[in-house]
Design a protein around this motif. Structure first.
Motif, PDB file in Angstrom:
ATOM      1  N   THR A  92      -3.573   1.015  11.039  1.00 22.40           N
ATOM      2  CA  THR A  92      -2.860   2.312  11.526  1.00 22.40           C
ATOM      3  C   THR A  92      -3.814   2.765  12.896  1.00 22.40           C
ATOM      4  O   THR A  92      -4.782   2.398  13.017  1.00 22.40           O
ATOM      5  CB  THR A  92      -2.779   3.545  10.525  1.00 22.40           C
ATOM      6  OG1 THR A  92      -3.983   3.831   9.861  1.00 22.40           O
ATOM      7  CG2 THR A  92      -1.852   3.039   9.408  1.00 22.40           C
TER       8      THR A  92
ATOM      9  N   ASP B  49      -5.393   5.289  13.687  1.00 17.82           N
ATOM     10  CA  ASP B  49      -6.575   6.278  13.438  1.00 17.82           C
ATOM     11  C   ASP B  49      -7.931   5.090  12.973  1.00 17.82           C
ATOM     12  O   ASP B  49      -9.010   5.607  12.685  1.00 17.82           O
ATOM     13  CB  ASP B  49      -6.583   7.370  12.481  1.00 17.82           C
ATOM     14  CG  ASP B  49      -6.112   6.877  11.298  1.00 17.82           C
ATOM     15  OD1 ASP B  49      -5.787   5.719  10.856  1.00 17.82           O
ATOM     16  OD2 ASP B  49      -6.161   7.919  10.267  1.00 17.82           O
TER      17      ASP B  49
ATOM     18  N   GLN C  93       8.566  -6.094  10.421  1.00 10.78           N
ATOM     19  CA  GLN C  93       8.117  -4.946  11.206  1.00 10.78           C
ATOM     20  C   GLN C  93       6.774  -4.585  10.819  1.00 10.78           C
ATOM     21  O   GLN C  93       5.666  -4.672  11.666  1.00 10.78           O
ATOM     22  CB  GLN C  93       9.006  -3.724  11.266  1.00 10.78           C
ATOM     23  CG  GLN C  93       9.029  -2.836  12.486  1.00 10.78           C
ATOM     24  CD  GLN C  93       9.979  -1.613  12.296  1.00 10.78           C
ATOM     25  OE1 GLN C  93      10.579  -1.346  11.372  1.00 10.78           O
ATOM     26  NE2 GLN C  93       9.908  -0.675  13.208  1.00 10.78           N
ATOM     27  N   ALA C  94       6.763  -4.469   9.386  1.00 12.47           N
ATOM     28  CA  ALA C  94       5.399  -4.056   8.869  1.00 12.47           C
ATOM     29  C   ALA C  94       4.299  -5.011   9.190  1.00 12.47           C
ATOM     30  O   ALA C  94       3.096  -4.896   9.413  1.00 12.47           O
ATOM     31  CB  ALA C  94       5.485  -3.759   7.346  1.00 12.47           C
TER      32      ALA C  94
ATOM     33  N   ARG D 102      -4.925  -7.764   1.281  1.00 10.81           N
ATOM     34  CA  ARG D 102      -4.331  -7.928   2.549  1.00 10.81           C
ATOM     35  C   ARG D 102      -5.351  -7.811   3.840  1.00 10.81           C
ATOM     36  O   ARG D 102      -5.428  -8.564   4.859  1.00 10.81           O
ATOM     37  CB  ARG D 102      -3.195  -7.140   2.738  1.00 10.81           C
ATOM     38  CG  ARG D 102      -2.212  -7.312   3.694  1.00 10.81           C
ATOM     39  CD  ARG D 102      -0.863  -6.435   3.704  1.00 10.81           C
ATOM     40  NE  ARG D 102      -1.472  -4.942   3.985  1.00 10.81           N
ATOM     41  CZ  ARG D 102      -0.484  -4.028   3.427  1.00 10.81           C
ATOM     42  NH1 ARG D 102       0.342  -4.167   2.688  1.00 10.81           N
ATOM     43  NH2 ARG D 102      -0.937  -2.943   3.876  1.00 10.81           N
TER      44      ARG D 102
ATOM     45  N   ASN E 211       4.894   2.899   1.109  1.00 14.00           N
ATOM     46  CA  ASN E 211       3.531   2.349   1.357  1.00 14.00           C
ATOM     47  C   ASN E 211       2.920   2.947   2.784  1.00 14.00           C
ATOM     48  O   ASN E 211       3.740   3.741   3.531  1.00 14.00           O
ATOM     49  CB  ASN E 211       3.505   1.067   1.276  1.00 14.00           C
ATOM     50  CG  ASN E 211       3.996   0.363   2.068  1.00 14.00           C
ATOM     51  OD1 ASN E 211       4.344   0.888   3.516  1.00 14.00           O
ATOM     52  ND2 ASN E 211       4.432  -1.082   1.881  1.00 14.00           N
ATOM     53  N   GLU E 212       1.656   2.827   2.877  1.00 14.30           N
ATOM     54  CA  GLU E 212       1.060   3.497   4.046  1.00 14.30           C
ATOM     55  C   GLU E 212       1.539   2.869   5.354  1.00 14.30           C
ATOM     56  O   GLU E 212       1.778   3.729   6.268  1.00 14.30           O
ATOM     57  CB  GLU E 212      -0.445   3.006   4.121  1.00 14.30           C
ATOM     58  CG  GLU E 212      -1.428   3.567   5.052  1.00 14.30           C
ATOM     59  CD  GLU E 212      -2.599   3.016   5.226  1.00 14.30           C
ATOM     60  OE1 GLU E 212      -3.094   2.180   4.296  1.00 14.30           O
ATOM     61  OE2 GLU E 212      -3.631   3.589   5.844  1.00 14.30           O
ATOM     62  N   ASP E 213       1.934   1.595   5.512  1.00 16.55           N
ATOM     63  CA  ASP E 213       2.682   0.928   6.674  1.00 16.55           C
ATOM     64  C   ASP E 213       3.959   1.866   7.047  1.00 16.55           C
ATOM     65  O   ASP E 213       4.315   2.224   7.912  1.00 16.55           O
ATOM     66  CB  ASP E 213       2.966  -0.335   6.550  1.00 16.55           C
ATOM     67  CG  ASP E 213       1.643  -1.260   6.387  1.00 16.55           C
ATOM     68  OD1 ASP E 213       0.628  -0.796   7.072  1.00 16.55           O
ATOM     69  OD2 ASP E 213       1.661  -2.142   5.601  1.00 16.55           O
TER      70      ASP E 213
ATOM     71  N   ASN F 234       3.409   5.115   8.142  1.00 15.17           N
ATOM     72  CA  ASN F 234       2.789   5.251   9.551  1.00 15.17           C
ATOM     73  C   ASN F 234       4.010   4.962  10.460  1.00 15.17           C
ATOM     74  O   ASN F 234       4.114   5.606  11.661  1.00 15.17           O
ATOM     75  CB  ASN F 234       1.947   4.151   9.563  1.00 15.17           C
ATOM     76  CG  ASN F 234       0.897   4.216  10.835  1.00 15.17           C
ATOM     77  OD1 ASN F 234       0.184   3.422  11.231  1.00 15.17           O
ATOM     78  ND2 ASN F 234       1.282   5.230  11.669  1.00 15.17           N
ATOM     79  N   ARG F 235       4.960   4.014  10.170  1.00 12.94           N
ATOM     80  CA  ARG F 235       6.166   3.790  11.235  1.00 12.94           C
ATOM     81  C   ARG F 235       6.970   4.775  11.241  1.00 12.94           C
ATOM     82  O   ARG F 235       7.330   5.296  12.221  1.00 12.94           O
ATOM     83  CB  ARG F 235       6.768   2.756  10.520  1.00 12.94           C
ATOM     84  CG  ARG F 235       7.616   1.761  11.540  1.00 12.94           C
ATOM     85  CD  ARG F 235       7.789   0.320  11.038  1.00 12.94           C
ATOM     86  NE  ARG F 235       8.403   0.045   9.958  1.00 12.94           N
ATOM     87  CZ  ARG F 235       7.652  -0.473   8.844  1.00 12.94           C
ATOM     88  NH1 ARG F 235       6.494  -1.188   9.217  1.00 12.94           N
ATOM     89  NH2 ARG F 235       8.415  -0.534   7.479  1.00 12.94           N
TER      90      ARG F 235
ATOM     91  N   TYR G 211      -3.858   8.686   7.547  1.00 14.44           N
ATOM     92  CA  TYR G 211      -2.955   8.303   6.261  1.00 14.44           C
ATOM     93  C   TYR G 211      -4.263   7.610   5.495  1.00 14.44           C
ATOM     94  O   TYR G 211      -5.176   7.016   5.813  1.00 14.44           O
ATOM     95  CB  TYR G 211      -2.284   6.935   6.842  1.00 14.44           C
ATOM     96  CG  TYR G 211      -1.263   7.266   7.971  1.00 14.44           C
ATOM     97  CD1 TYR G 211      -0.096   7.800   7.851  1.00 14.44           C
ATOM     98  CD2 TYR G 211      -1.713   7.236   9.339  1.00 14.44           C
ATOM     99  CE1 TYR G 211       0.677   8.288   9.013  1.00 14.44           C
ATOM    100  CE2 TYR G 211      -1.082   7.484  10.403  1.00 14.44           C
ATOM    101  CZ  TYR G 211       0.282   7.956  10.083  1.00 14.44           C
ATOM    102  OH  TYR G 211       1.224   8.404  11.059  1.00 14.44           O
TER     103      TYR G 211
END
Lengths: 418, 418
Positions: free
Chosen positions: A72, A74, A109-110, A132, B189-191, B194-195, B211
């Protein structure tokens, strides 16, 4: 070998998240004989990350940096590393392949967003991970620097699997002889433990004893810190001598060592004796059952639990007599006993624990204030109940109840073998 | 106002104890509009304490130091302060009187040992405290430096009662306008989060979005950080505008804010609708019930839970049909549905949740691997079951199961109101 840890993240410096990763790393490194000088926690501020990295590498033998490695926007660590150490970001195709192989369940996309994770500072070596996200290490001015994700379980796995083994072979000079044992103690408070062990405290400068109340128990540490001239055998002997003294002075109040948990110890006693276990709970609301079943393999001895909040459910589900409830009230030794007997009967278990009490904040009276709890234990030959008076908020009273119930069963099973 | 925190203690740098005091102080200071640059944790090493104090005072507007103020020989802070700042230790009779007044229960010997606590650096002002140990502050180079005990509850009380009020009136320049909101998000989920929020990230330099995966959920923070020239009203308006956007983009995946917990949110929905709740658990082992009953006042809506590990107990306690178990297996949507129906019937509750699955590490098969869980929900009009596939170790799978079950009920109750 002296090192330091730098944890990066605004979530840490603003107090939103407690820094558990640095604590975990410190414990593992200490046990491995590494000395940590400083644990720094800093925000997502590139200039501060750069200054802290440079200072740490200048004054310490190794550094471990956690956080800011994610995908992300940040996550700023890699760019700061490049600027601090004069490196460039380089694309690592094998890292991307690995990340993608672990990301089949994500959308295209992810998965594209994850490409950021494959750009690492020049000279970095990716660290193995099933997860991951990945970590890496590099060598700067002859010193190893490790960069790990801030997500606790990912960081922990990489620290143990990839950092500690590399540090172990890095060092040139012989390490200090460091030994540590941690005792988990129930049923005694810190002062009482301190008084019992006081005689051991000043008889050897290489030996330190520490006391740490970790609610609702107390942990005692025994640390041997001897110069490298002392042989490993001598250090082991010193540890064993003090270990025997501590075990003698605290006896059965020591329920376990280091990573042992009370529920594992109790579960092990049940399993070894071939006894099955059931639970009847009121104020602890399922916490005793949750503790028991947290242990892998607990299905071998755990049969069932009933959480009954209301009197009519204590009657219908646990076969507590309405006369007992009427005469003694739900929070009583008599009801704790009948709940334990009921749990044993309906589940066919050999043993049952029960708890009924007032966890608060409401429901207390002058006769039975908040924190009043009765813990019951029923076995084939015997049923007993113990009154307890806990302090603290609702969650502390619930946690104390579960802890005491498990400890009661532990002592019961140990007394049985005498 | 930019400050830093220095926590002192070998128990922290060796990872025996987690540094919860710095986290508490960081959260309180952040909320008060102070910016923390660095949280340092260092061992009981005089030279390092001196160097760290000097560096912190040189680069920051205020410092808070915790630990090393006690009466035992490993408490070294005061001497280090004197050497770092060129001061002498001075005896404070009023501090000794206060300490002795709070120490009636100690032996004469123990009270004598406490005299060390009344020797403070020249220029120190003692901070009020009901506790035995005390803290102090002093001014160096025009900057306030606070010294607090490391014991968490003593430090917390002094921070709130004595440090924050002094810092609030200390500052000369008007403070930054700081606002923060924390969103607790389930089901994304985080991704993915974020998107969805990416478009908000770069439209205003004063706005930051963070996040934080906090297993098993994700937390999102919105931070407004505006120069003092911005009025409070403008800062509030900026916060509200971005708050509305985030709520629009994440919708019902936001289950709560800041200190909300999922079990409180779900409990509130049950209470507001006058609905009672029961639970039937297998793999989660009591964790769903423990979460629900952690909430004060949960006895209003929570009725009972049954944890049944074995098939015959699912039949006898939860009235699951033996034919269903034989046909579908214990880990199946059909059994999850019957467990939920059974829990509702035996308890008389309006709603019931259930969970049956394989928490591991053993018990998995190729057809139903570890992490396979079915979550059931039964209401008067409708019963449903949802298949889930969780990853992680036993405790993570159990925690995910409890979280998902509560979230399923939350979404069910919210959908009901549409």
């Amino acid at each position: 070998m002296r090192g330091e840890i730098i944890a990066i993240g605004d979530e840490l410096t603003s107090g939103r998240i407690i820094n558990s990763t640095s604590c975990f790393a410190a414990a593992k490194l200490f046990a491995a004989g590494c000395e940590l000088r400083i644990l720094s926690t800093i925000g997502d501020d590139p200039a501060l990350i750069i200054a802290t990295l440079r200072q740490a590498l200048a004054r310490s033998g190794f550094i471990i940096v956690t956080g800011g490695l994610g995908a992300t926007s940040d996550d700023l660590t890699n760019e700061a590393v490049c600027r601090a150490l004069g490196r460039t970001l380089v694309f690592y195709p094998e890292v991307l392949r690995k990340i993608q192989a672990n990301s089949h369940h994500l959308s295209a996309q992810a998965r594209t967003a994850l490409e950021k994770l494959a750009w690492l500072p020049n000279g970095a070596h990716a660290l193995h991970s099933e997860a991951r996200s990945t970590g890496y290490f590099l060598v700067d001015q002859g010193k190893p620097a490790f960069f790990l994700p801030g997500v606790p379980h990912e960081m922990r796995a990489l620290l143990v699997d990839a950092v500690l083994p590399r540090l172990a072979v890095w060092e040139n000079q012989p390490p200090l002889q460091i030994r540590q044992r941690l005792y988990r103690v129930s049923g005694l408070n810190e002062d009482e433990i301190n008084r019992r062990l006081a005689e051991l405290e000043h008889c050897d400068l290489r030996v330190r004893i520490g006391y740490y109340p970790v609610y609702p128990e107390v942990q005692v540490s025994l640390t041997i810190r001897a110069a490298a001239a002392v042989t490993a055998t001598e250090a082991d002997a010193l540890l064993d001598r003090f270990d025997a003294e501590i075990k003698h002075l605290l006896g059965r109040n020591i329920y376990g060592l280091a990573e042992d948990s009370l529920e594992e110890v109790v579960g092990g006693l049940c399993r070894d004796r071939g006894l099955s276990l059931a639970v009847a709970e009121s104020c602890s609301g399922g916490l005793i059952a949750a503790a028991i079943t947290r242990v892998p393999g607990s299905s071998v001895y755990f049969r069932a639990a009933v959480v009954a909040y209301h009197n009519e459910l204590k009657e219908s589900l646990l076969k507590v007599k309405s006369a007992t409830l009427a005469t003694h009230g739900a929070v009583s030794a008599a009801v704790a006993r009948e709940m334990a007997i009921g749990a044993r009967r309906i589940s066919g278990a050999d043993l049952a624990l029960s708890a009924t009490g007032i966890a608060g904040p409401g429901g207390g009276s002058s006769e039975k204030p908040v924190g009043t709890v009765f813990i019951g234990l029923s076995a084939r030959a015997k049923t007993l109940a113990e009154p307890c008076f806990f302090t603290g908020n609702r969650q502390q009273i619930q946690a104390s109840t579960a802890h005491r119930a498990l400890d009661l069963l532990r002592r019961f099973l140990l007394a049985d073998q005498d």
